[in-house]
Scaffold this active site. Structure first.
Site, short mmCIF file in Angstrom:
data_model
loop_
_atom_site.label_atom_id
_atom_site.label_comp_id
_atom_site.label_asym_id
_atom_site.label_seq_id
_atom_site.Cartn_x
_atom_site.Cartn_y
_atom_site.Cartn_z
N GLY A 1 5.55 2.97 0.04
CA GLY A 1 6.17 3.73 -0.85
C GLY A 1 5.33 3.82 -2.25
N SER B 1 0.88 -1.09 0.10
CA SER B 1 -0.10 -0.12 -0.10
C SER B 1 0.92 1.32 0.03
CB SER B 1 -0.92 -0.06 1.18
OG SER B 1 -0.16 0.22 2.40
N LYS B 2 0.27 2.54 -0.08
CA LYS B 2 1.11 3.73 -0.16
C LYS B 2 1.75 3.98 0.85
CE LYS B 2 1.02 7.31 -2.89
NZ LYS B 2 1.58 6.73 -3.94
N ARG B 3 1.67 3.08 2.04
CA ARG B 3 2.47 3.26 3.24
C ARG B 3 3.92 2.80 3.06
NH1 ARG B 3 2.36 -0.70 6.63
NH2 ARG B 3 0.73 -1.50 5.73
#
Ligand code: GLU
Length: 463
Positions: free
Chosen positions: A242, A238-240
């Site tokens: 990268g 997920s975005k977390r």
């Protein structure tokens, strides 16, 4: 076997997800390995998200990665009439029925089922009804109630669902628009898709889709559900963790073939090979070598591979890719003079760069302009003592012929006269020539820049 046809079917979301790129890659490798066809279908039925820009982002991502598709991309939305036709054919052949149940009736049915401890599946009373009231209706699949639905998946093995757990899915909504499940099957059938390779989050869809194939008497394609990509911590990417979008990887300056190489290694392997070209991957690719366990994304590995691909690239290609990077990131184009110098100096620069920004940093001595304002580290090297030393060196260099060998001999001799090591000369010299502490070899740079420019930079730094 007849010709292999695969596809990637992304929904436009505004960017191309790195997981979509990986699914596309596996389909592309498989098709190219078998001299088959690889098609692109844009699943643009969600009109609120399906903007031309969102579709363009997919094309751009595919092109940047070098995945060519055969023929024109197909729009799923444009085929809505055909999807509806198929639903009506199914009505006609008795494998589907009109369901007039209202939302309230369906909710009440589910609630009652839940209270009675049964699975909350809606069993439509219209399934076997001969009545055709003049009311809005949806078309539902008359799914088998007994027995099982089995998928023989190349990656997941044999997976079975009890039919009693699968309800009569809607094929056509009351406004006449097709559902996703119907559209996918009709499109895959019409496009002649032989192998569907996609993320394992679609595994249950495969069971439902196979019921539609069966209802239409169509051949069911081979399914290969590949594990999704997870973050380094084992959680779903997920975005977390990268970057998620292919274009973000482009903007970070990774070499595109390295991204492909890396994505191929996520869940697939060919012996111990870590570094390979796409030509090799096409030669080697077999679906049987895709593993079932989830792959973990490792940014360090990607970076290392990018460095290896940069080093392995021929200088012409590398320069072209660098220019592509500059334009994709909205940076100024190289001038012809800069290009000539970059090309001539590429061997020395590419050795130490893992990404395009690092390559540009190595090229600062070409791309920068006088006076070269030293960065903090370079400024430390250019103290009064060093500047005095550079002054003496400059006087000496004014009289010499400007070749690599002569420069090296002169600078070595100078270091001896000064009774200091070569590094003690080369480091401030580099700082003076580039304003940096990292660069290609000082001799290479001086030859490339020529005598006048090199001397001018030394003079700038020694005042
Ligand atoms: N549109 C789906 C997605 O983006 C792909 C469906 C499929 O491959 O069947 O996940």
């Amino acid at each position: 076997m007849s010709q292999i046809v695969t596809r990637i079917a992304p929904s436009p979301t505004g960017y191309m997800h790195i997981g979509t790129a990986r699914a596309a890659l596996f389909n592309w490798l498989f098709a190219r390995h078998h001299n088959g066809r690889f098609l692109l279908r844009i699943e643009d039925t969600d009109r609120s998200r399906s903007t031309p820009e969102a579709t363009e982002a997919i094309y751009r991502g595919m092109k940047w990665l070098g995945m060519d598709w055969d023929g024109e991309a197909i729009s799923q939305f444009a085929r809505a009439d055909r999807h509806a036709d198929v639903a009506h054919q199914m009505l006609a052949n008795g494998t589907a029925y009109k369901c007039y149940a209202t939302k309230e009736e369906i909710d009440a049915f589910r609630e009652a089922a839940r209270e009675a401890g049964r699975p909350p599946l809606f069993l439509s009373p219209w399934r076997d009804s001969a009545e055709t009231p003049d009311l809005p209706y949806v078309i539902r699949l008359k799914a088998p109630r007994d027995g099982e639905t089995t998928i023989n998946d190349v990656v997941q093995g044999t997976v079975t669902w009890k039919n009693e757990t699968l309800d009569d899915m809607i094929l056509l909504r009351s406004d006449g628009t097709p559902t996703y499940m119907l559209a996918v099957v009709v499109d895959d059938h019409d496009m002649g898709i032989t192998h569907i390779i996609r993320g394992d989050d679609h595994l249950t869809n495969a069971a439902r889709q196979s019921q539609i194939y069966t209802a239409m008497g169509w051949d069911i394609p081979v399914f290969a559900h590949i594990p999704l990509v997870y973050g380094p911590d084992g959680k779903k990417l997920s975005k977390r963790h990268g970057a998620m979008g292919v274009e973000e990887y482009q903007a970070m300056g990774y070499y595109p073939d390295a991204v492909m190489n890396y994505l191929a290694r996520l869940g697939w392997s060919h012996g111990d090979d870590e570094f390979f070209t796409m030509k090799q991957a096409i030669d080697w690719f077999r679906l049987e070598d895709v593993v079932k366990s989830p792959a973990r994304f490792d940014f360090k590995k990607l970076e290392n591979l990018s460095g290896q691909h940069i080093r392995a690239a021929d200088n012409e290609t590398l320069l072209a890719k660098l220019e592509e990077f500059l334009s994709a990131t909205g940076q100024t184009d190289l001038t012809d003079a800069q290009k000539r110098l970059m090309f001539a100096g590429m061997d020395g620069m590419k050795e130490r760069a893992k990404t395009f920004p690092e390559l540009l940093e190595m090229a600062h001595f070409i791309l920068g302009t006088r006076p070269f304002v030293p960065d903090e580290k370079a400024a430390k090297l250019l103290d009064t003592v060093s500047r005095g030393m550079l002054n003496r060196l400059t006087s000496r260099l004014r009289g010499v012929s400007w070749t690599h060998d002569i420069l090296e001999a002169e600078i070595r001799a100078f270091a001896e006269t000064e009774e200091i090591g070569l590094g003690k000369v080369a480091q401030p010299l580099r700082a003076a020539l580039t304003g940096r502490t990292i660069s290609p070899s000082v001799f290479d740079m001086m030859v490339l820049l020529g005598k006048d420019e090199s001397i001018a930079r030394l003079e700038d730094a020694s005042v």
